[in-house]
Every structure is written in C-alpha cells, then in structure tokens.
Scaffold this motif. Structure first.
Motif, PDB file in Angstrom:
ATOM      1  N   UNK A   1     -40.263 -30.327   5.893  1.00 41.28           N
ATOM      2  CA  UNK A   1     -40.311 -31.587   6.619  1.00 41.28           C
ATOM      3  C   UNK A   1     -39.260 -31.557   7.732  1.00 41.28           C
ATOM      4  N   UNK A   2     -39.493 -32.318   8.805  1.00 37.97           N
ATOM      5  CA  UNK A   2     -38.556 -32.255   9.938  1.00 37.97           C
ATOM      6  C   UNK A   2     -37.100 -32.430   9.540  1.00 37.97           C
ATOM      7  N   UNK A   3     -36.806 -33.341   8.614  1.00 35.63           N
ATOM      8  CA  UNK A   3     -35.405 -33.550   8.207  1.00 35.63           C
ATOM      9  C   UNK A   3     -34.902 -32.495   7.238  1.00 35.63           C
ATOM     10  N   UNK A   4     -35.795 -31.577   6.836  1.00 35.06           N
ATOM     11  CA  UNK A   4     -35.416 -30.492   5.928  1.00 35.06           C
ATOM     12  C   UNK A   4     -35.335 -29.148   6.631  1.00 35.06           C
ATOM     13  N   UNK A   5     -35.687 -29.115   7.920  1.00 33.26           N
ATOM     14  CA  UNK A   5     -35.623 -27.855   8.651  1.00 33.26           C
ATOM     15  C   UNK A   5     -34.197 -27.320   8.618  1.00 33.26           C
ATOM     16  N   UNK A   6     -34.068 -26.028   8.400  1.00 33.42           N
ATOM     17  CA  UNK A   6     -32.738 -25.447   8.258  1.00 33.42           C
ATOM     18  C   UNK A   6     -32.034 -25.380   9.609  1.00 33.42           C
ATOM     19  N   UNK A   7     -30.797 -25.813   9.614  1.00 33.74           N
ATOM     20  CA  UNK A   7     -29.946 -25.656  10.781  1.00 33.74           C
ATOM     21  C   UNK A   7     -29.155 -24.364  10.592  1.00 33.74           C
ATOM     22  N   UNK A   8     -29.335 -23.459  11.509  1.00 33.21           N
ATOM     23  CA  UNK A   8     -28.805 -22.108  11.364  1.00 33.21           C
ATOM     24  C   UNK A   8     -27.466 -21.971  12.086  1.00 33.21           C
ATOM     25  N   UNK A   9     -26.526 -21.336  11.391  1.00 34.79           N
ATOM     26  CA  UNK A   9     -25.263 -20.965  12.001  1.00 34.79           C
ATOM     27  C   UNK A   9     -24.967 -19.501  11.723  1.00 34.79           C
ATOM     28  N   UNK A  10     -23.815 -19.028  12.182  1.00 32.75           N
ATOM     29  CA  UNK A  10     -23.420 -17.638  11.999  1.00 32.75           C
ATOM     30  C   UNK A  10     -22.006 -17.583  11.443  1.00 32.75           C
ATOM     31  N   UNK A  11     -21.722 -16.505  10.731  1.00 35.28           N
ATOM     32  CA  UNK A  11     -20.339 -16.269  10.321  1.00 35.28           C
ATOM     33  C   UNK A  11     -20.005 -14.806  10.527  1.00 35.28           C
ATOM     34  N   UNK A  12     -18.706 -14.552  10.686  1.00 39.82           N
ATOM     35  CA  UNK A  12     -18.248 -13.201  10.988  1.00 39.82           C
ATOM     36  C   UNK A  12     -16.924 -12.953  10.284  1.00 39.82           C
ATOM     37  N   UNK A  13     -16.815 -11.807   9.676  1.00 35.45           N
ATOM     38  CA  UNK A  13     -15.567 -11.381   9.037  1.00 35.45           C
ATOM     39  C   UNK A  13     -14.747 -10.595  10.060  1.00 35.45           C
ATOM     40  N   UNK A  14     -13.612 -11.178  10.478  1.00 33.66           N
ATOM     41  CA  UNK A  14     -12.723 -10.512  11.450  1.00 33.66           C
ATOM     42  C   UNK A  14     -11.335 -10.351  10.849  1.00 33.66           C
ATOM     43  N   UNK A  15     -11.292  -9.949   9.593  1.00 31.32           N
ATOM     44  CA  UNK A  15     -10.016  -9.869   8.888  1.00 31.32           C
ATOM     45  C   UNK A  15      -9.130  -8.721   9.365  1.00 31.32           C
ATOM     46  N   UNK A  16      -9.637  -7.913  10.264  1.00 33.89           N
ATOM     47  CA  UNK A  16      -8.796  -6.865  10.845  1.00 33.89           C
ATOM     48  C   UNK A  16      -8.013  -7.368  12.054  1.00 33.89           C
ATOM     49  N   UNK A  17      -8.222  -8.618  12.443  1.00 34.25           N
ATOM     50  CA  UNK A  17      -7.643  -9.142  13.680  1.00 34.25           C
ATOM     51  C   UNK A  17      -6.801 -10.395  13.434  1.00 34.25           C
ATOM     52  N   UNK A  18      -5.765 -10.531  14.242  1.00 35.94           N
ATOM     53  CA  UNK A  18      -5.125 -11.828  14.424  1.00 35.94           C
ATOM     54  C   UNK A  18      -6.007 -12.640  15.379  1.00 35.94           C
ATOM     55  N   UNK A  19      -5.887 -13.948  15.299  1.00 35.39           N
ATOM     56  CA  UNK A  19      -6.777 -14.814  16.071  1.00 35.39           C
ATOM     57  C   UNK A  19      -6.684 -14.551  17.577  1.00 35.39           C
ATOM     58  N   UNK A  20      -5.464 -14.518  18.125  1.00 33.00           N
ATOM     59  CA  UNK A  20      -5.318 -14.338  19.562  1.00 33.00           C
ATOM     60  C   UNK A  20      -5.840 -12.983  20.024  1.00 33.00           C
ATOM     61  N   UNK A  21      -5.584 -11.948  19.230  1.00 31.24           N
ATOM     62  CA  UNK A  21      -6.071 -10.615  19.588  1.00 31.24           C
ATOM     63  C   UNK A  21      -7.601 -10.597  19.624  1.00 31.24           C
ATOM     64  N   UNK A  22      -8.181 -11.213  18.612  1.00 26.86           N
ATOM     65  CA  UNK A  22      -9.648 -11.239  18.539  1.00 26.86           C
ATOM     66  C   UNK A  22     -10.224 -12.023  19.721  1.00 26.86           C
ATOM     67  N   UNK A  23      -9.623 -13.154  20.036  1.00 26.33           N
ATOM     68  CA  UNK A  23     -10.142 -13.977  21.125  1.00 26.33           C
ATOM     69  C   UNK A  23     -10.018 -13.270  22.480  1.00 26.33           C
ATOM     70  N   UNK A  24      -8.939 -12.524  22.665  1.00 33.82           N
ATOM     71  CA  UNK A  24      -8.807 -11.786  23.920  1.00 33.82           C
ATOM     72  C   UNK A  24      -9.918 -10.755  24.056  1.00 33.82           C
ATOM     73  N   UNK A  25     -10.272 -10.122  22.947  1.00 32.86           N
ATOM     74  CA  UNK A  25     -11.299  -9.072  22.982  1.00 32.86           C
ATOM     75  C   UNK A  25     -12.715  -9.629  23.065  1.00 32.86           C
TER      76      UNK A  25
END
Length: 791
Positions: free
Chosen positions: A649-673
């Motif tokens: 049903x329209x109100x049951x349609x799945x809203x899709x998102x994404x996730x990513x494991x970036x545990x090798x990076x600090x936040x600022x380093x990852x964002x720069x790249x």
C-alpha cells in the motif's frame, strides 16, 4: 480543485503546391510548418511547432525534397543516407513504421532500417547473416555497410536508419570494443548526410552535449552538405544558445509558431479540440494520481462503457501499477492495458489497442494514441500528473488531437495534478477560457523545467568529448596532430570559451582512464577481502610495477588499488549515455500481473523491494522449482529471485536509505576524501554500500540488502544540514534527482549523516552545486570538529 477551459488550437495549413499528393490529400493538405521544413535549405533546421502537429512528417518531407533535388535515380548509399534518432523503443518502432509508409507512398527509394539492441539481435539470427556468432558491434557495422541484406530490395538506392541515441553515442564516443570502435565511428561520421534528432528537448545536458559535439565534428571535417533537422516542442534558452554558438544566424532555419513571418496561401485549420480541464493541487491528494483514479473509477467505467477512450499518465511506475490493480476490480482487462518500461514488448503491443491505456513517461515523447477509425479525437479523457512544465505541456498535448479528424467540436476531458505554485496561478483564472499559449506560459512560469543541470556542459562535457578526440589523435599521422588539437580548441570554445583546460592536461587524464579500462572494463564486483581483491586485479598491479610503481606492503598496494578503482568507476559513469547507476535485476514471478502482463519477467530489484511484498529465493534453481515458470529474456543477468505476493500500500512502500562502514577513517579525513574533494574537484565512488529501510523494522532480503556492497558506485555527497545540502535540495527538486540518506559509521563509532546522489547524475549535480558552498561546509566542519556528532 479548479476548472477552466482550454480553447481549441489552430494551425496554418499550406494551400500552395502540394509537396506530396500521395501523403497529403486535397482535404488534408500539409501544414505551413511542414511546407517550410520541406523547403528549408540551411545546414540546421529547428522545428519547434506544437506537439501533435506532424513534425516527424515534416522531417520526412525534407528528405523527399533532398531526393527530388538530386533526382531519385542519382541517389546512392555513399552520399545520401539519412539518420533518424528516436529516444525510446516505442517511438523508434512508430517512426520506422511511419517512415516505411511515407517512402512507399512517395516511391522514395529509401530502405528503412530500424536499429536498436533488439533489432541487432534479430538481424544476427537472419539466415546467411553470418556463419559464426558475431558481436553486437560487428552486427551494427555490418548492417550499416550492407543494409540491402535487411530486405534484399535492390530498388532501394539509399538507407534511412532509425536508431536509438545510445547506439549513436557509443559509436561517436568510441565506446564499442576494440575491433568495432573505429569502423562504427566512421560509419556514423561518414555514412549519413541528413540527420534528424527527434524530441530534442527530451535530452539532459550531458546528452545534449553529445549531439553538439557531433555537429562540431561534422563542421570540422568539412561535411558541408550535411543537414541537421531538430524536432522539439519545448526548446529552452540554453539549447538555443548552444546552437547559436555552433551555427551562424544565417545558417539556421528557425521554424517556429510565433515566427512573425507572413505567408500567403495559408488558411487556419483546427489541430486541437477544446479541453475541459480540471486541476488539482498535489498537496491536496495524499497519493496523487492514485487517489484521483480511485475516486473517479466509477466515472471512468461509465466513460468506457459509452465508447470513450482514455489514458492515465504518471511519472511514477508504482502509481500506474497501483492504479491498474485498483481499476481492474471494476474494469475488464480486455479494455485496459499498460505502456510502461516494465511491460513486455508483447504487452505494450496489445495495450495500444485498449480503450484505457495506463502509461509512464514512455508516451510523453511523441507517442501517438492511434485510433484510425475514430471520427473525433483519439483520447476523450485523460488523468495525469506532472512535476515539470515540460511534462505538463507534453502530456496535455496527447489529448484533443483532431488535425485529421472529421469531427472537431467534441471537448476532451483532462484531470491534471500540478504543484501548488502552478495551482495557485491557475486559480486566478478559474472558470475562464484560456488559449493554449497562455496556459503554456503559466506552466513555464510556475513549474520547473525538465532539465536545469547545464553547468555540466562547461566542465564535464569537455572531459567527455576528449575520449573521441584522443582516439582520433591516435589514428592521425604526425602531420595531422595539430588538426586534432585544433578540434579540441573548437570544442572547448563551444562548451566553455573561458575554461583553462589544456590539450596536454586532458590528454593525460583520458590516457589514464583508457589504461585503467584495459584492466577493469569487464569487472563489475570486487571482493571485500584485500588479498582476494589484489588477486583479482593482479594484471593492473603488474602493469604499474612494470612502469616503476612500488608499494611498501600489501596494505599499501590495496589502498592504492582502491583509489584507482574509485577514480576509474567515477570516470566510467561519464561515458554512459543514460544513467549508469542501474540496480541489479530481479527475476520475478508475477502470476497476478502486478508488474506486467507476463507471468515471469526481469526488472529493477530495488523497485521490486520498495513496492512489492514478495517471497525471495537464494538461487535460480529454487525460484524455478517453486514458481514453475519459464525464464524470460535476460534471466541470466538477475541477481535477485522472487515471487510477487502483492503490492505494498502507498503508506507501506519502503523508504530506502544507505549505510556505510568507514571505521578505518576519522570523520574529517573521510569527508575530505569523499565529500569536499578539494584536491580532485569531482565526485568519487563509494565501495561497501548497504541498503537499509528507513520506515520498516523488518529486514530486507539479504541479496537485496547487499546488492551494492561489492560495487564501486559514483557518488556526490553533501553533509546533512549543510549549505551544499541546501543547494542540492534545490537542484534535486527541480531536476527530479533521487537522493538517498546515507549513514556513515567512523573509527570512534560516531555517526555522520549525508545526502547521496548516485551514478552518472552525480557528475551533473556536482557541476551544478557551486564549489563555493562546498568550501564553506569544509571550513565549518573543521571549525566545529569538537562539537558532538549524531550518535
């Protein structure tokens, strides 16, 4: 809702010499614009007349005039071939049929040769086509060089190829395999002297640049007799500006409705009947067109029972299939069919003759709802939604066509859903009679255009066009090398006169991409284990070592390889005519006809997950055993196997998102790249993406959840809440870009939230969102690095 009336629209018919008595009877002579196109002598013809007024036939009349001027018996296949580019399979088939009929009526000695992927596959199966299995590229070259094999008719003097733009692009940009790319480029460049590009407004900025580049190639290599004919009902100022850069004003025949020119021997003829228009605000209908069709199903049934024909057109496939599912409880399937990308060719063929056609934008692009035996308009009623002014104008133009009909005074009924701004503007004229011109002006002033991402032409299009320039340079002798550099400068002046790109810089960039392509072109997925990944890409590493590259250890080599792959797949997306980001296919059992009329088919696995409840199977064998279905075409390409249970049903349609494991990076380093990219000034590619559901706690099927995980996917990222994200929001709202919420986990287990645009469109969005905003966001992130992050 509000109601108003769109007045009938008139065109001028030509009462002078009939250029084609076999096609145009005395009762239905050609229109003035068709006569003007017939007579147009300049290198570029731009016909911008309204939808439904016969622009394609005008282009065929020009082909007839060219043949008459040369004399039929002097026509030959080395100088007089023609090319008609049609953007969709439906339109290609329609144009091929119409061109065949036109040539037969006028004894025009042209062989009509439709060219799409399906046609090439069918040609390969013809008896005596080849003694061995041939590549699709080789088959294309063969049919262009030996088109007589298509029908064996020796009376045909030349060929009219009706071709998909993808095939045209991949030939011009040397994207076919090593053995086919040069012959196919030469075929496209040299074989055709009259080139028609239909629905020119349909193409985005990247695709537009392809056609502009080819026109520049034609000029550079001296094809002075070549004539281009562009057919477009809704050209914008960007398109006009680039055409004026290519051609002088005295080289363009502008054939426009409001040209201001006065012509004798003309008379008004009614082209469109009155439309009784009911307009809805999209904010007032919870599920848009689905809600409207549900509320109107009794009226729709009554209209069909009285002999009326109708159409329901939406930009969303899920709405069309939901509407179809609801209406079939009251309307016979013998009366109702679907024209969608998910439907099979057989299903689309059968749908054309149904009284009620439910369609996605497949029918926006020049499609004719043929009802040859009807005395009045083919479509009596229509329900539609539209997000852009182009969509609204095109879809409205499908209704009330009476140009060749005997009865012209029966109004069509149209029910349209528009955005709030357009609704409010139309509310000011509620109950009034509007001309089509006034309605169009309101739509263009209050709704976004279909395409806005023209900044790409000033940057990315130059990099894109350098691939064929590079190939041409490799084919040239030393004496001709300066001419290739001159070609580059001409292209740069066309796309970005003020740009500082140099030939040598672009040469190095494209050379690196071609070197990468030698090793990666056949690879789509890569193992997560570093050792396995290095092993899979061993030849690329060995090549680098042979050129002096050294790594300290395996991890150092793996890091280099990851960067190399990211850069390659980002650039590879640039050389895709359509969107490169295509989710894997699902092999679907569909006995309830929830997706299409076929009991088994293949379609986008992500669309299936979002919109259907289904049973999933681990492997193909289990799917076949449980469903007992015969595998359809492309079943071997499927990654996901499922049996559809029902529509969400329209109100049951799945809203899709994404996730990513970036545990090798600090936040600022990852964002720069991956976000700010200040060293590269272009998007990157992400590896390891997982799909998540944002509005449902139930887990996705494992194959769906991980189907992107081993792929490098081009991405443009913006930090949630940033200036870049705000600018991106404006762009995505206008251009109808899909933007996914992305959750990234960093080394310290903190969470970052981003907006992600994936695939080829990421390159266009990146160019459009000002670099200025990205610099502001980078500075702000560095300044606030000690602030708490979302956890």
């Amino acid at each position: 809702m509000i109601t108003l009336i769109l007045e009938p629209q008139y065109e001028k018919k030509w009462l002078g010499e009939n250029p084609s008595p076999a096609t145009f009877s005395p009762e239905h002579p050609p229109l003035l614009h068709q006569w003007r196109t017939y007579c147009a002598e300049k290198p570029l013809i731009v016909n911008t007349y309204n939808t439904g007024t016969g622009k394609t036939k005008a282009a065929l009349l020009r082909l007839l005039k060219r043949a008459k001027d040369k004399e039929f018996h002097r026509i030959n296949s080395t100088e007089d071939n023609a090319l008609l580019i049609a953007p969709t399979n439906e339109l290609l088939a329609q144009h091929a049929r119409d061109a065949e009929q036109f040539c037969n009526e006028n004894n025009l000695p042209y062989r009509v040769v439709p060219v799409s992927r399906a046609h090439l596959d069918s040609y390969k199966l013809q008896e005596n086509f080849s003694e061995t299995e041939v590549r699709r590229g080789a088959a294309l070259h063969y049919i262009m060089q030996n088109a007589r094999r298509h029908d064996g008719d020796s009376s045909k003097k030349a060929n009219l190829y009706v071709i998909k733009p993808d095939i045209f692009y991949y030939a011009v940009y040397f994207c076919y395999g090593r053995n086919d790319r040069i012959p196919l480029f030469q075929d496209i460049l040299m074989l055709c002297n009259y080139i028609v590009i239909d629905e020119f407004h349909y193409y985005d900025a990247k695709q537009l640049a392809n056609f502009l580049f080819f026109m520049k190639l034609s000029q550079h290599y001296g094809f002075t007799d070549r004539q281009f004919c562009l057919l477009t009902a809704t050209p914008n100022e960007w398109v006009k500006e680039y055409l004026k850069r290519l051609f002088r004003e005295d080289q363009i025949d502008w054939i426009e409705p409001e040209s201001g020119e006065s012509f004798e021997k003309t008379e008004n003829v009614q082209a469109l009947a009155q439309v009784d228009l009911t307009v809805y605000n999209e904010q007032d209908l919870q599920d848009g067109l689905l809600t409207l069709a549900t509320d109107m199903q009794t009226a729709i049934k009554t209209w069909l029972q009285s002999g009326d024909d109708g159409a329901i057109i939406s930009g969303a496939l899920w709405r069309i299939n939901q509407t179809y599912d609801i209406l079939r409880s009251t309307i016979s399937l013998s009366e109702m069919g679907r024209l969608t990308g998910a439907e099979t060719p057989k299903g689309r063929e059968e749908a054309r003759d149904k009284s009620l056609i439910l369609a996605t934008p497949t029918v926006d692009i020049g499609y004719n709802f043929d009802r040859p035996n009807k005395k009045h308009q083919n479509i009596d009623f229509m329900l539609l939604d539209a997000r852009s002014s182009d969509e609204l104008i095109q879809r409205m133009g499908r209704a009330a066509r009476v140009l060749s009909k005997k009865i012209k005074d029966i109004p069509s009924r149209v029910f349209a859903i528009v955005n709030q701004k357009c609704y409010e503007a139309l509310k000011q004229v509620e109950g009034q009679r509007l001309s089509r011109t006034t309605f169009r002006e309101i739509a263009e002033q209050t709704m976004p255009p279909r395409h806005i991402l023209y900044s790409y032409i000033q940057s990315g299009a130059i990099a894109e066009s350098f691939l064929p320039i590079y190939r041409l340079g490799n084919m040239a002798s030393e004496a001709d090398k300066p001419d290739i550099e001159q070609l580059f400068n001409e292209v740069k002046d066309l796309f970005a006169p003020e740009a500082r790109y140099s030939y040598s810089t672009m040469y190095g960039m494209i050379r690196q991409y071609i070197q990468q392509d030698q090793y990666y072109s056949s690879m789509n997925t890569f193992p997560a284990d570093p050792s396995d990944c290095l092993k899979q890409c061993q030849k690329r590493l060995e090549d680098q070592q042979a050129h002096g590259k050294r790594w300290k250890n395996m991890q150092d080599a793996y890091t280099w390889l990851q960067d190399d792959l990211r850069e390659y797949f980002t650039e590879k997306a640039r050389f895709s005519f359509r969107e490169s980001f295509q989710p894997p296919l699902a092999l679907v059992s569909d006995t309830q006809s929830l997706l299409s009329s076929a009991p088994a088919t293949t379609y986008d696995a992500l669309h299936i997950a979002k919109n259907y409840r289904a049973t999933y199977f681990e492997v193909y064998e289990k799917w076949q055993h449980k469903t007992d279905q015969q595998p359809p075409e492309r079943a071997s390409e499927a990654l996901v196997y499922c049996d559809l249970i029902g529509l969400r049903q329209p109100n049951e349609r799945l809203q899709i998102g994404l996730k990513l494991n970036a545990r090798d990076y600090e936040k600022l380093d990852w964002e720069e790249r991956f976000v700010y990219r200040t060293e590269k000034y272009k998007p990157t590619s992400l590896y390891g993406l997982e799909i998540i559901v944002l509005n449902n706690s139930r887990a996705l099927d494992e194959r769906v959840r991980t189907m992107f995980q081993k792929r490098f996917i081009p991405a443009f990222l913006a930090t949630e809440g940033s200036r870049t994200a705000s600018q991106l929001w404006q762009v995505r709202r206008q251009e109808q870009i899909t933007c996914y919420p992305l959750t990234v986990t960093f080394k310290d287990e903190r969470i970052g939230q981003y907006d992600a645009v994936l695939g080829t469109i990421a390159l266009l969005a990146w160019a459009q969102v000002l670099f200025y905003y990205r610099k502001i966001d980078e500075h702000k992130a560095q300044k606030n690095d000690d602030s708490p992050l979302i956890c």
